[in-house]
Design an enzyme around this catalytic site. Structure first.
Site, PDB file in Angstrom:
ATOM      1  N   LYS A  82       0.815  -1.213   0.000  1.00 19.67           N
ATOM      2  CA  LYS A  82       0.000   0.000   0.000  1.00 19.67           C
ATOM      3  C   LYS A  82       0.852   1.267   0.000  1.00 19.67           C
ATOM      4  CE  LYS A  82      -2.199  -1.056   3.733  1.00 19.67           C
ATOM      5  NZ  LYS A  82      -3.139  -1.057   4.876  1.00 19.67           N
ATOM      6  N   HIS A 142       7.593  -7.937  -5.079  1.00 19.27           N
ATOM      7  CA  HIS A 142       6.204  -8.302  -5.403  1.00 19.27           C
ATOM      8  C   HIS A 142       5.732  -7.289  -6.428  1.00 19.27           C
ATOM      9  CE1 HIS A 142       2.207  -9.814  -5.198  1.00 19.27           C
ATOM     10  NE2 HIS A 142       1.702  -8.849  -4.447  1.00 19.27           N
TER      11      HIS A 142
END
EC number: 1.1.1.86
Length: 491
Positions: A109, A132
């Site tokens: 986030k 990621h």
């Protein structure tokens, strides 16, 4: 910004979903040399950030940490971890302009804010690394065209990355180069050197794509890795207590049962896990798993569909914008469940007892692993990627539950995984409610009585277990890891 995957045409989507190649050991003959003498700046000092940095430094690379000014001024945990381990620490403005490789290891986030802060500071021709690909694939982050974008994704928590390196080995790793950002054609060389510096090349490296890594990672963590373990824990505990089992004993059987069961899974796949049962129990576990697969298949498919379409990501990012209201509510509710608040059992449960009295749990593991694998493969993800994102990581997640129940699992996994876990488990628990009423004596909490077994039925069940595609690819990949470990130790 548009979801990157959704900007691709169907042929491009399928090509990227299906990108997966097991790399030969000799492809890493140069080790981390491509990055030696260059400045590597890591942004973020959490579990992956710190432990990858320690490994990379021990491999001879120049590592420093760029942290936000307030994190340094207030001497937050990230600053303390980096400085206590002897790393150079500075602000973005101090360190990023000199970096040859900037590695973004902050939570998902935070990626957009981090990338927008560091990108203007990066020198021409530098590289940006991820572990990621969510920010690239789901958020659709646009990176300057002179910047090379790569990914090195260890298939383990950060602590395992470090421990395996210290043992002279490593953890299986996916690497990728973003096809939109490889201006000098050096992306693969950078990714290989980074993977070697973390020790990943000693355990097996898959050349993948950002798309394949993200879509398979999201599917695995939402379903079998976290969602199925959470749903299974809550369902099994409530069933045991309703049947009159001491809550403390029931809690321990489940909390440590997942870890014990999946240890067999790690060593020899579903075949070995099922072989730990008596023949009557094996036949019953197989039958239960087939029932579970039929009931849960639509739920697994819905999660995969929502991941592929971007529906999951857009929903989660909306919750980010709403201060994680859903996530925090679900987290609080999970903490109040009967399983999480049950007393601790002081007695001992023997290893075999977990198998003998956990036939339903074994059936849940088998059904969940196979369904996750089958659903990913049916969506275009290659079997090796699907294996790593289902069966391979399951023992690692089960270990977190053994430490401090579901609380620990949800603390250790990413917020992305936690959000997906709740979506799945909140749907799965009511879905299996009727099924739980059909259980028989010996399915959970008591052992199945010994009895006659039909030889032909046992033969067919054994063959069905061993011939499943995940058992075939798993045997191959576990063999690679074992062989590489022998070579690493010998070297």
């Amino acid at each position: 910004m548009a979801n990157y995957f959704n900007t691709l045409n169907l042929r491009q989507q399928l090509a990227q979903l299906g990108k997966c190649r097991f790399m030969a050991r000799d492809e890493f003959a140069d080790g981390a040399s491509y990055l030696q003498g260059k400045k590597v700046v890591i942004v973020g000092c959490g579990a992956q950030g710190l432990n990858q940095g320690l490994n990379m430094r021990d491999s001879g690379l120049d590592i420093s940490y760029a942290l936000r000014k307030e994190a340094i001024a207030e001497k937050r945990a990230s600053w303390r971890k980096a400085t206590e381990n002897g790393f150079k620490v500075g602000t973005y403005e101090e360190l990023i302009p000199q970096a040859d490789l900037v590695v973004n290891l902050t939570p998902d986030k935070q990626h957009s804010d981090v990338v927008r802060s560091v990108q203007p500071l990066m020198k021409d021709g530098a590289a940006l690394g991820y572990s990621h690909g969510f920010n690239i694939v789901e958020v659709g982050e646009q990176i300057r065209k002179d910047i090379t974008v790569v990914m090195v994704a260890p298939k383990c928590p950060g602590t395992e990355v470090r421990e395996e390196y210290k043992r002279g080995f490593g953890v299986p790793t996916l690497i990728a180069v973003h096809p939109e950002n490889d201006p000098k054609g050096e992306g693969m060389a950078i990714a290989k050197a980074w993977a070697a510096a973390t020790g990943g090349h000693r355990a097996g490296v898959l050349e993948s794509s950002f798309v394949a890594e993200v879509k398979s990672d999201l599917m695995g963590e939402q379903t079998i890795l976290c969602g199925m373990l959470q749903a299974g824990s809550l369902l099994c505990f409530d069933k045991l207590v309703a049947e009159g089992t001491d809550p403390a004993y029931a809690e321990k059987l489940i909390q440590f049962g997942w870890e014990t069961i999946t240890e067999a899974l790690k060593q020899g796949g579903i075949t070995l896990m099922m072989d730990r049962l008596s023949n009557p129990a094996k036949l019953r576990a197989y039958a239960l798993s087939e029932q579970l697969k039929e009931i849960m298949a639509p739920l697994f498919q819905k999660h995969m569909d929502d991941i592929i379409s971007g529906e999951f990501s857009s929903g989660m990012m909306a919750d980010w914008a709403n201060d994680d209201k859903k996530l925090l509510t679900w987290r609080e509710e999970t903490g109040k469940t009967a399983f999480e608040t049950a007393p601790q059992y002081e007695g001992k449960i023997g290893e075999q007892e977990y198998f003998d009295k956990g036939v339903l749990m074994i059936a849940m593991v088998k059904a969940g692993v196979e369904l996750a694998f089958e659903t990913m493969v049916a969506s275009g993800i290659i079997e090796e990627s699907a294996y790593y994102e289902s069966l391979h990581e399951l023992p690692l997640i089960a270990n977190t539950i053994a430490r401090k129940r579901l609380y620990e699992m949800n603390v250790v996994i990413s917020d992305t995984a936690e959000y997906g876990n709740y979506l799945f488990s909140y749907a799965c628990v009511p879905l299996l409610k009727e099924f739980m009423t059909t259980l028989q004596t010996g399915d959970l909490g008591t052992a199945i009585a010994e009895g006659a077994v039909d030889n032909a039925q046992l033969r067919d069940v054994n063959e069905a277990i061993r011939s499943h595609a995940i058992e075939q690819v798993g045997k191959k990949l576990r063999g690679y890891m074992t062989d590489m470990k022998r070579i690493a130790v010998a070297g």
